[in-house]
Design an enzyme around this catalytic site. Structure first.
Site, mmCIF file in Angstrom:
data_model
loop_
_atom_site.group_PDB
_atom_site.id
_atom_site.type_symbol
_atom_site.label_atom_id
_atom_site.label_comp_id
_atom_site.label_asym_id
_atom_site.label_seq_id
_atom_site.Cartn_x
_atom_site.Cartn_y
_atom_site.Cartn_z
ATOM 1 N N SER A 1 -1.230 -5.385 2.770
ATOM 2 C CA SER A 1 -1.709 -5.011 4.111
ATOM 3 C C SER A 1 -1.368 -3.596 4.562
ATOM 4 C CB SER A 1 -1.177 -6.015 5.139
ATOM 5 O OG SER A 1 0.221 -6.167 4.989
ATOM 6 N N TYR B 1 0.974 1.331 -0.231
ATOM 7 C CA TYR B 1 0.449 1.318 -1.598
ATOM 8 C C TYR B 1 -0.285 0.024 -1.945
ATOM 9 C CZ TYR B 1 2.714 5.705 -2.936
ATOM 10 O OH TYR B 1 3.056 7.029 -3.050
ATOM 11 N N PHE C 1 2.437 -10.700 5.113
ATOM 12 C CA PHE C 1 3.137 -11.434 6.170
ATOM 13 C C PHE C 1 3.026 -10.598 7.439
ATOM 14 C CE2 PHE C 1 7.374 -13.859 7.096
ATOM 15 C CZ PHE C 1 6.655 -14.828 7.766
ATOM 16 N N ALA D 1 5.508 -14.323 1.132
ATOM 17 C CA ALA D 1 5.192 -14.200 -0.303
ATOM 18 C C ALA D 1 6.363 -14.597 -1.194
ATOM 19 C CB ALA D 1 4.756 -12.770 -0.617
ATOM 20 N N LEU E 1 5.532 -5.605 -2.667
ATOM 21 C CA LEU E 1 6.250 -6.103 -1.491
ATOM 22 C C LEU E 1 7.347 -5.133 -1.071
ATOM 23 C CD1 LEU E 1 6.933 -9.931 -1.957
ATOM 24 C CD2 LEU E 1 5.108 -8.817 -0.675
ATOM 25 N N ALA E 2 7.420 -4.887 0.235
ATOM 26 C CA ALA E 2 8.555 -4.124 0.776
ATOM 27 C C ALA E 2 9.093 -4.932 1.942
ATOM 28 C CB ALA E 2 8.097 -2.748 1.239
ATOM 29 N N TYR F 1 19.242 6.862 -2.677
ATOM 30 C CA TYR F 1 18.151 6.094 -3.271
ATOM 31 C C TYR F 1 18.482 5.630 -4.688
ATOM 32 C CZ TYR F 1 13.563 4.110 -3.252
ATOM 33 O OH TYR F 1 12.551 3.197 -3.257
#
EC number: 1.3.1.9
Length: 397
Positions: A50, A53, A74, A112, A139-140, A235
């Protein structure tokens, strides 16, 4: 209602349905202008479809390759008095455009990470598509509810070993500040791997394989970011890096599974872009503002759509995937060019609140940030009365 942006920290609490649609249409137009993706995918599942990426992947597959797509996300719908999430409006806009183009598109709105969601998607594939030939995992999420125990695990964006102090932008005040982040505990490291690592991707691929809904020659790709020495402490050398290393581990296993049927799986390392996820990471807004300016000047700037479109055309469905030593597809190749990174390093120490706008593309960063929520797009009347309650064809769990 008339909807204006309300920004708090790294989130915009309002979203504009018409602006989100304009943003989706802009990305569709980009891919269509490039022409068809040769030998592209035909039946595609995008997990995390949604925003960012994942959304770009769904657009490239559908409007570049003419693929039937199932998108999982979601998101929250709007009501008559309150706006929904940007991802809801993006998904609605995609669905509308796909139907107009005569393309199959179905969406599942749910967690998910849950077995229930996997089962629902598998049933949908069996019923409508038979099998899929590409699975995009994008997914994030900061939180994961473990499917078998129901335990809720939270990730932590932290360095490992020592306090990380860096120059950063206070995006509320548009000022340069010094930001410090405490190092992660061992538990926080493990939790971040559990939430953001490769475990869930493996669960999805195993479930799809066992259900017989992966076509022979199916490919899968999961997205990652490595960055440069400027961002490594928070990171790649931090908790997120550990999670992304776990993604590499998962890729090797999934690749072995798919190879038996002529398929493959890879992690694709992408460039830094403005997303809700990246704006939450200290240092990223400043680094992105710098790299955007430099890459725009060199004519090599890309957003999510440009990156994913290039990846599908030249790598995933191109003649040469150009994998690195860890079998990763490197789409951060332009960002990591020596000339780009050296300019970033030279600039970094000299940036102040006073010269921030001159030395970096901070205004471009802010514009891109607002666009995520549907604001600041050409051709949208932001004084018009709009209905935030947008409905579309979606299975909600």
């Amino acid at each position: 209602m008339i909807i204006k942006p309300k920004v708090r920290g790294f989130i915009c609490t309002t979203t504009h349905p018409v602006g989100c649609e304009a943003n989706v249409r802009r990305q569709i137009a980009y891919t269509q202008a490039k022409g068809p993706i040769e030998n592209g995918p035909k039946k595609v599942l995008v997990i995390g479809a949604s925003t960012g990426y994942g959304l770009a992947s769904r657009i490239a597959a559908a409007f570049g390759a003419g693929a039937a797509t199932i998108g999982v996300f979601f998101e929250k719908p709007g009501t008559e008095t309150k706006t929904g999430t940007a991802g809801w409006y993006n998904a609605a806009a995609f669905d509308k455009a796909a139907k107009e183009a005569g393309l199959y598109a179905k969406s599942v709105n749910g967690d998910a990470f849950s077995n229930e969601c996997r089962q629902q998607v598998i049933e949908l594939i069996k019923q409508d598509l038979g099998q899929v030939d590409l699975v995009v995992y994008s997914l994030a999420s900061p939180v994961r509810k473990l499917p078998d125990t129901g335990e809720v695990v939270r990730s932590a964006l932290k360095p490992i070993g020592e306090v990380y102090t860096t120059t950063a932008i206070d995006t509320n005040k548009d000022q340069i500040i010094s930001a410090s982040v405490e190092p992660a505990t061992e538990e926080e490291i493990q939790n971040t791997i559990t939430v953001m690592g490769g475990q869930d991707w493996e669960l999805w691929m195993s479930a799809l394989r066992d259900a017989g809904v992966l076509a022979d020659g199916a490919k899968s790709v999961a997205y990652s970011y490595i960055g440069t020495d400027l961002t490594w402490p928070i990171y790649w050398h931090g908790t997120l890096g550990r999670a992304k290393e776990d993604l590499d581990r998962a890729a090797a296993g999934i690749r072995g599974d798919l190879a038996a049927h002529g398929g493959t799986a890879h992690v694709a390392v992408l460039k830094s872009v403005v997303t809700q996820a990246s704006s939450a990471i200290p240092v990223m807004p400043l680094y992105i503002s710098m790299s955007f300016k430099i890459m725009k000047e060199k004519g090599i700037h890309e957003g999510c759509m440009e990156q994913v479109d290039r990846m599908m055309r030249t790598r995933l469905y191109g003649s040469d995937m150009a994998l690195d030593d860890h079998a990763r597809i490197r789409m951060d190749d332009w960002e990591l060019r020596d000339d780009v990174q050296q300019t970033c390093r030279d600039l970094w120490p000299s940036i102040t609140s006073e010269n921030l706008s001159q030395l970096t593309d901070y205004s471009g960063y802010k514009q891109e940030f607002l666009r995520l929520f549907g604001f600041g797009l050409d051709g949208v009347d932001y004084d018009a009365d709009v209905n935030p309650d947008v409905q579309f064809d979606v299975v909600t769990l």
